[in-house]
Structures are given as C-alpha cells and as structure tokens.
Write a protein that holds these residues in place. Structure first.
Motif, PDB file in Angstrom:
ATOM      1  N   ASN A 170       0.800  -1.226   0.000  1.00 15.71           N
ATOM      2  CA  ASN A 170       0.000   0.000   0.000  1.00 15.71           C
ATOM      3  C   ASN A 170       0.833   1.276   0.000  1.00 15.71           C
ATOM      4  O   ASN A 170       0.276   2.368   0.002  1.00 15.71           O
ATOM      5  CB  ASN A 170      -0.945   0.026   1.209  1.00 15.71           C
ATOM      6  N   GLN A 185      -4.788  -4.486  -1.983  1.00 18.63           N
ATOM      7  CA  GLN A 185      -3.368  -4.406  -2.312  1.00 18.63           C
ATOM      8  C   GLN A 185      -2.466  -4.975  -1.222  1.00 18.63           C
ATOM      9  O   GLN A 185      -1.296  -5.247  -1.464  1.00 18.63           O
ATOM     10  CB  GLN A 185      -2.961  -2.944  -2.561  1.00 18.63           C
ATOM     11  N   TRP A 186      -2.982  -5.156  -0.035  1.00 21.78           N
ATOM     12  CA  TRP A 186      -2.180  -5.654   1.089  1.00 21.78           C
ATOM     13  C   TRP A 186      -1.813  -7.123   0.940  1.00 21.78           C
ATOM     14  O   TRP A 186      -0.885  -7.607   1.587  1.00 21.78           O
ATOM     15  CB  TRP A 186      -2.952  -5.458   2.398  1.00 21.78           C
ATOM     16  N   ASP A 216      -1.380   6.400   0.507  1.00 18.13           N
ATOM     17  CA  ASP A 216      -0.880   5.221  -0.207  1.00 18.13           C
ATOM     18  C   ASP A 216       0.118   5.541  -1.308  1.00 18.13           C
ATOM     19  O   ASP A 216       0.638   4.617  -1.930  1.00 18.13           O
ATOM     20  CB  ASP A 216      -2.000   4.359  -0.799  1.00 18.13           C
ATOM     21  N   ASN A 547      -3.363   0.041   6.450  1.00 18.40           N
ATOM     22  CA  ASN A 547      -4.404  -0.694   5.727  1.00 18.40           C
ATOM     23  C   ASN A 547      -5.112  -1.664   6.667  1.00 18.40           C
ATOM     24  O   ASN A 547      -4.717  -1.860   7.812  1.00 18.40           O
ATOM     25  CB  ASN A 547      -3.825  -1.393   4.497  1.00 18.40           C
TER      26      ASN A 547
END
Length: 810
Positions: A170, A185-186, A216, A547
């Motif tokens: 992120n 996205q993690w 981000d 995140n």
C-alpha cells in the motif's frame, strides 16, 4: 447600464469558449528538410492529435484558447515537446532531428498537468508500448521492473506487486488511467488486476505521490495508461498473439479503435493461459499456472469545449496457489481425497505437472471498473472531473472434498472521485486546486476470514503551482487528507459466523473505529546549467494510513504460509524524502544520476513471533504456520540510481546502456537482528548492448537486436529476527532480444515480429522478493522454497489492421 455590461461580459465569455481556434503547420526532418508523412502531433491535456499528410502538413481544429504542451513524434526521429499558445488560427511548424533513441518518452501526465520530464523535479521514468512489446514478461508489473529503482514482490509468474525504492504494497499507489486501483493491495496472494496487453505506457513516479492522490502514494506512483484517442478520421485495429516456452503461456489480444467527427472509441479483448513453470532445481513447479481474460475500452466525445470519456474494464483471473510441499524424494505433493473420504497427500503425477489444469488451492479474482473522465475548458481555465466505480471480488478455493466451494470471499466495491481546477495563468504561475477521495466497503462472504468487514471514507484537498524562469523551473504544493475506518464485530462458533449472543461464540474480530489525517507537501526545482546539463532537487512529505490487514488481520494466508495478527492502535506513516539528480546529454553519451534519503515515521512491518520455548509461535495447531504481528518503528531508506547510455556519433544506431540501483532500509535504533527493513531489493547492475537499424531491406525496417546482462548482488541486509527473512545469494541473468517490422515494397507495415530469451543459461535462482522462497524445504536437497522461472523463449506477433486512414485534420 449594469444589465448591458453583464450581457456584454457574458457574450465575451461565450465567445472565448466557443470561438474557433486551431493549430496547423508542417513537420519536417532536419536532415532532409522534407515533410514527414504520418508524424503525430498530439496535445496531451486535450487528448487530441492529428497525423501529417503526404507533404508533412497537419491541422487541429476546434481547440480551446490557451497554452498547451504539444508533443511531436515520428519513428526514427527524436520526440519534441513545445509549449504553444493557441489563439485564433495558430501556425506552428516543427523540425525533428534524426535519432535512434526515439523510444524515449518525453511527457509525463501523472502530475498536475502534462509536463516535460526534464522539467519535472520528481524522478520519473516512462515505459512506452514499444519497450513493452520488445521485452518478455508474465504480467504488467513484471514488464516494468527492468527500470532502475523498480522491483517486484512476486508469488509465481502471475502475481507481482510493484516496489519503488524499497517500498511496496500500500505504499505504492497504482493508477489505471489516472484513477487509483483498489483491490486488496495488502495481500501477497494476488497481483495487479490489469490486462498487460491493454497498456500503452506506464509512468513511474519515484517519490511521495500523496500530494496529488492522497494516502498510499508514500513511495511513488505507477500510472498505467491505455492508448489515447486516434486522430480524426482514423479507424484501425491490431491482433497480437504470443507464446512462451517455459510454461506454455498462450496470449492473445484483439483491438479496434477509431475517431469520427469527434466521437472516439476503443475496444480490446485479451486472454492468457499458462501451465506450470519450470526451473533447473525444481523441474516443473506444481500448481503454478493461471488463466485470465479481459475486456476493456472506452467511448468518448471530443469537442472545442473539451472531452468526456467513459472507460470500462472487466478482468477475470484464475490463479493456482503454489504451496511447494514435497515427499521425501523431493517430488511435489498435492492434497487428495482417499477412498475412505479422508484428506491426505499424494505425489503429483506427470499428468498433474503437464497441461493447463489448476489444482487445489487456487483463487478466482474478478475486477470490474467504470470511469467517467471529463475535461472542460472555460476560457483560460480548465475543469477536470473524474468519477469511478470498481468492484473487486476475490475467492479462494482450498477444500479437496468440495473444490467448487470457496473459503475466503472478499467483496470490495469502491467509489472514487477526483476534481481539479486549473486556474488561468497569472504572471507565469500555473496553479491547480482540487479535491479527491473515495468510499469503499469490504464484505466477507466466505467461510474463512482474514480481515473484518469494514467501511472506509477518504477525502483530501490540495493546491499545486508551477512556474518557469528561463532555465529554472519551480513547482510545489500542499495537501491535507482525512480517512475514517469502521470495522464490524465477527463471532464464530464451530467456525461458523453466528450472533454474539450464541452460547460458546468467540470473537474473531472486535469492531473498532479509527480516524487518520495528515498533510502532504512538496517543493522542487530543475535548473539547466547548460543545454546539455540539468540538475534537479525535490523535497516531499508523504502520508499513508494503515491498511486493514495491518489494523485487523486475524487469519492464515495460504500463499505466504503465515498467520497474521493486526493492531488497531497503529498510527499513520509519514515520510520526508529528499531527491537530488542530474542529467547530462550529448551527441555521444547520456548520463542520469539520482540519490534519495527517505526518513519515515511510524513505519509499519510484520514481525515473526516466537513461543516461550523459543520455537515458532503457532496460533492454530491444526494449521502449523508461523505467526506474525504488525508493529511500528521509525525507519530510514537511502539509495539511488545511475544510468549511462553511450551512443557514439555517427554510430547512433548502437547503444551501450549501463545502470546501477541500490536501496538500503534500516529501523532506527534497533539491534542487528531487527536492524534492516523487510522486502528490500538487492543492489542491481544492468548492462545492455543494443543495435537499432531503421532500414535493413525493402521488407525489414525498425529492426533491433539486444543482449542484456542483469546482475543481482547478495542481499545480506535483511530482517533476521526469528528468521523473518533469510540471506539471498547473488546471481546473473543473460537475456536476448530481436525484432523487426515486416513491410511491403512500398513501406506498408504487414506485421511486427519479436523474439526474446529470458535467462538464457537457465540459471537456478531465488529473488529476494519472491514469496515462494519461503515455501517448505525440499527434503531431498535441503533447499528451502521454490526457485524462480528458468529459461523462457517468447515469440510475439503483432498484425496492424487499417480500416480507414487518418486525416491531417482534426
């Protein structure tokens, strides 16, 4: 009198907007003084262009009044960028210099407005479509990692996440046509949900991108762009097909696009199908194949008031998950159902290893998006309004008894918005103000859970300004963001979601709320000491809210063999990065060098836990994988990139390009075992000898041949505590490439052919950033994990189709 004055002003405003303005002229070659047929004259901020006719003339009509960056391109000549003032009928002639480096991109659009790269103080690299076609890759992130300072965290051929100067996940903001990509996205277990064949160019901005895009963008921005609208009157298309020998990957893509009377469109359909990949140590790697399809495009309208475009994309990917477990002889094993109904492991067969089947575990990822992009002109000002909706669905399948029943199921809809207002130029200052944000919610629809259900709202406002003082360019701005996150409780009984009042129910997730806010800013300058020598400096403050995985994880990740635990008390990360750079460009040599220092506060990382007895801390005895908990510390990253391109005149067709990149990341005040940051790419040296030949024969043109050496040094600076990471030895890869356009005797292009070989000598290696490096040990050899792909030969064919030739007018 007052009413008459107001009416007069209104008429003047209407005239300013709707008056006929145009740009016309001729494009010639400096070497021949003759007109260049088919040269492209393009205005990036208007997304409008024209092609030159038989004598090199062009005309762009129905333009708004104002100053615009104009890009002029022609194969075999250096691209040129000129700032032109359009007011009435403007005559602008351009003379291009012959060059074998015409592949170099010169305009970046992932900033406030279209900007010449050399005037942008933030280190920026652009990868054009020609470069993407000439290299072999398995996904779009893999395709751009040849650039200095850029790497990838990979989990097999289809799963890659970008790394910019040592920061990833992120901390790197990925944009698709200028709108942030949102899709969990993690996670290690899936990559960027974008069709590689649809990409026209990629802009890589190295440095905090929070100013323009919010949270981000701490490390930088990857702006992935599809093709621009065609010149008026042009209707064309192409067919691309590709085959890769290592995993039998078959790829295809068909596209058609056109522009008629200001209405433009593009439609593309693509697909890939890949089997298990191979390397010298592991042989065929079981369950490493994938399949994907994508349908994308846009429909737009371009008039004198601006343009509006509706973009769409539907991405569908089926991914095998490589677990890497083996029997005592070193053969891969798979979960299987015995005759008594019990689940056991079996050694895979030759049939399992060959072909295109996908076994257990695997995952299905779908990502659909719509984007409405609008650009309106009001006299000397401009308004950009973008609104996007995307839906990311990720399902994971891991039950041999019921292969079609998903365990994990993340359902993530996101609404993005972005409004920018470009003020009229005042005393040379170009100023932009804007607001952007998003709203998203995550829902767990499966029977397994890694993160809680949540709702997230983001909003931020910014101001940015730029001015040129002759050889000096100054730019900078400031932004403030706020984010609110709210999670939901989740109670389980016998692994089933139940109300909290159910007897025996245990809390899997406990709901919490968090608010995060911070400012971002940057100020930078470029200065041309001479026509050949340019210096750059930039300082930027970035911001990233934690995140959901870092805040609320409580579960096992299949692809990365770890159980993760989040911490709702984590604070937002901030960074202060300083960049210094130089560019030196002559007829014989081009040198680019940049160094950076990034001071990070509250850096978030996952740390492996140990039990009281000293072994791995195991959260669930039924799934014995090590446990990681997220924590924070201050950190520092330093490094830089150096590129030297030798192209001796008069041998302009020959290039000898060398680059070196390095990044070092350390926790502040930590002992040796926890001193270094995780996921730091190894230092890298690249060398490429390349020959470009404009005309080989009457049937071969724009040909090239290249040989590339890619050396990764030992990575001995890694997070050692509790064996979170391990040492990675250095390795060297040699790659080859050649290609050419095939034409008729009168110069009409029939097709383009590309042949490349990656890892020519079939070196067995493990990238330090490969998650498969931490798969289980091979009992037969004692080697940990699974190795990267071996030798891979790629063949690519691109066939252009012209339905209607472009006009010199727009």
């Amino acid at each position: 009198m007052k009413k008459l004055l107001l009416a007069t002003l209104a008429l003047l405003a209407v005239h300013s907007i709707y008056a006929q303005h145009s740009l016309k002229g001729k494009v010639t070659g400096k070497d021949t003084q003759a007109g260049l047929i088919g040269a492209i004259v393009y205005l990036p901020d208007l997304k409008k262009g024209a092609s030159t006719n038989a004598d090199g003339s062009y005309r762009l009509s129905s333009l708004p009044k104002g100053k615009f960056l104009v890009e002029i391109r022609y194969i075999g000549y250096a691209a040129t960028v000129v700032l032109v003032t359009v007011n009435g009928e403007k005559q602008a002639d351009f003379a291009l210099a012959p060059s074998a480096t015409e592949l170099n991109e010169v305009v970046v659009t992932g900033v406030s407005a279209a900007t010449e790269i050399k005037r942008n103080p933030v280190p920026t690299t652009i990868v054009g479509r020609d470069i993407l076609l000439q290299n072999t890759s398995t996904n779009i992130i893999d395709a751009i990692t040849r650039q200095p300072g850029v790497a990838q965290v990979s989990t097999g051929p289809a799963i890659s996440k970008p790394v910019i100067r040592g920061l990833s996940y992120n901390r790197v903001l990925t944009l698709y046509n200028g709108v942030r990509q949102e899709g969990q996205q993690w996670g290690d277990e899936h990559g960027t949900e974008i069709d590689e064949f649809s990409v026209d160019r990629v802009e890589i901005i190295k440095g905090p991108g929070s100013l323009m895009y919010g949270s981000d963008g701490l490390a930088g921005v990857i702006n992935i762009l599809t093709p621009n609208p065609l010149a008026e009157g042009n209707i064309t298309g192409n067919w691309l097909t590709q085959y890769q020998t290592n995993n039998g990957q078959l790829g295809y893509s068909a596209m058609t696009a056109g522009t008629l009377k200001g209405i433009n469109w593009l439609v593309r359909a693509s697909g890939k199908n890949a089997g298990n990949y191979r390397n010298a140590n592991d042989g065929l790697v079981y369950n490493s194949g994938f399949r994907e399809t994508d349908l994308n495009g846009f429909m737009g309208l371009s008039k004198k008031w601006g343009y509006t475009e509706l973009h769409f994309a539907s991405f569908d990917q089926h991914l095998a998950i490589t677990e890497g477990e083996r029997d005592k002889l070193g053969n891969f094993t798979k979960p299987a159902v015995e005759s008594n109904g019990e689940i056991d492991t079996q050694t895979v067969t030759d049939t399992d290893l060959k072909g295109y089947q996908i076994g257990i575990p695997n995952q299905r990822i779908r990502h659909n998006r719509l984007l409405l992009a609008n650009n309106f002109y009001f006299g000397q000002s401009r308004l950009v309004i973008n609104a996007g909706y995307q839906l990311s669905e990720r399902k994971e399948f891991g039950d041999p008894l019921n292969p079609s029943q998903f365990g994990l199921y993340f359902y993530l809809p996101t609404f993005n918005y972005d409004v920018k207002y470009f003020l009229p130029e005042l005393d040379g200052w170009k100023t932009t103000v804007g607001v952007s944000g998003m709203h998203q919610s995550n829902e767990n629809k499966g029977r397994e859970f890694l993160i809680p259900d949540y709702q997230l709202s983001d909003i931020g406002g910014f101001a940015f300004a730029h001015k040129s003082f002759g050889r000096l360019d100054l730019s900078g701005g400031i932004r403030y963001d706020q984010r609110k996150v709210t999670t939901q409780d989740l109670f389980l009984a016998n692994d089933v979601h139940v109300p909290s009042t159910t007897p025996g129910a245990e809390a899997k997730f406990t709901g919490f709320s968090g608010k995060y806010g911070s400012y971002s800013g940057s100020v930078g300058a470029t200065y041309g000491l001479t026509e050949q020598f340019l210096v750059k400096a930039n300082i930027a403050r970035g911001y990233r809210a934690p995140n959901m995985a870092e805040l609320g994880s409580n579960g096992r990740h299949e692809g990365s063999f770890r159980y993760e635990i989040g911490d709702p008390a984590l604070k937002a990360e901030t960074s202060l990065q300083t960049d210094l750079g130089i560019t030196f460009n002559t007829q014989h040599i081009t040198v680019e060098a940049s160094v950076f220092n990034n001071q990070m506060q509250q850096y978030i990382f996952a740390q492996r836990l140990r039990s009281v007895a000293g072994g791995d801390s195991i959260t669930n005895p039924d799934e014995p994988v090590p446990t990681y908990r997220y924590g924070q510390s201050n950190a520092q990253l330093t490094g830089g990139e150096l590129t030297i391109d030798i192209h001796p005149h008069p041998l302009d067709w020959l290039h000898f390009e060398n680059s070196f990149s390095i990044v070092r990341g350390q926790h502040a005040g930590q002992p040796d075992s926890t001193k270094y940051l995780p996921f730091m790419p190894a230092p890298r040296y690249q060398s490429e000898l390349r020959a470009n030949v404009k005309k080989v024969s009457s049937f071969l043109s724009n040909s090239f041949f290249k040989i590339n050496l890619d050396h990764f040094f030992d990575q001995n600076q890694y997070l050692k505590e509790n064996h979170t990471e391990t040492h990675t030895p250095g390795y060297t890869l040699v790659n080859l490439g050649l290609g050419s356009d095939i034409t008729t005797h009168n110069g009409t292009k029939l097709c383009s052919l590309y042949l490349s070989v990656n890892n020519l000598f079939d070196v067995a290696y493990q990238s330090h950033l490969s998650r498969l490096k931490y798969n289980p040990e091979n009992p037969a050899t004692g080697r940990m994990g699974v190795f990267n792909m071996g030798r891979n030969v790629s063949m690519k064919l691109v066939v252009p189709i012209t339905f209607r030739k472009p006009s010199a007018h727009s």
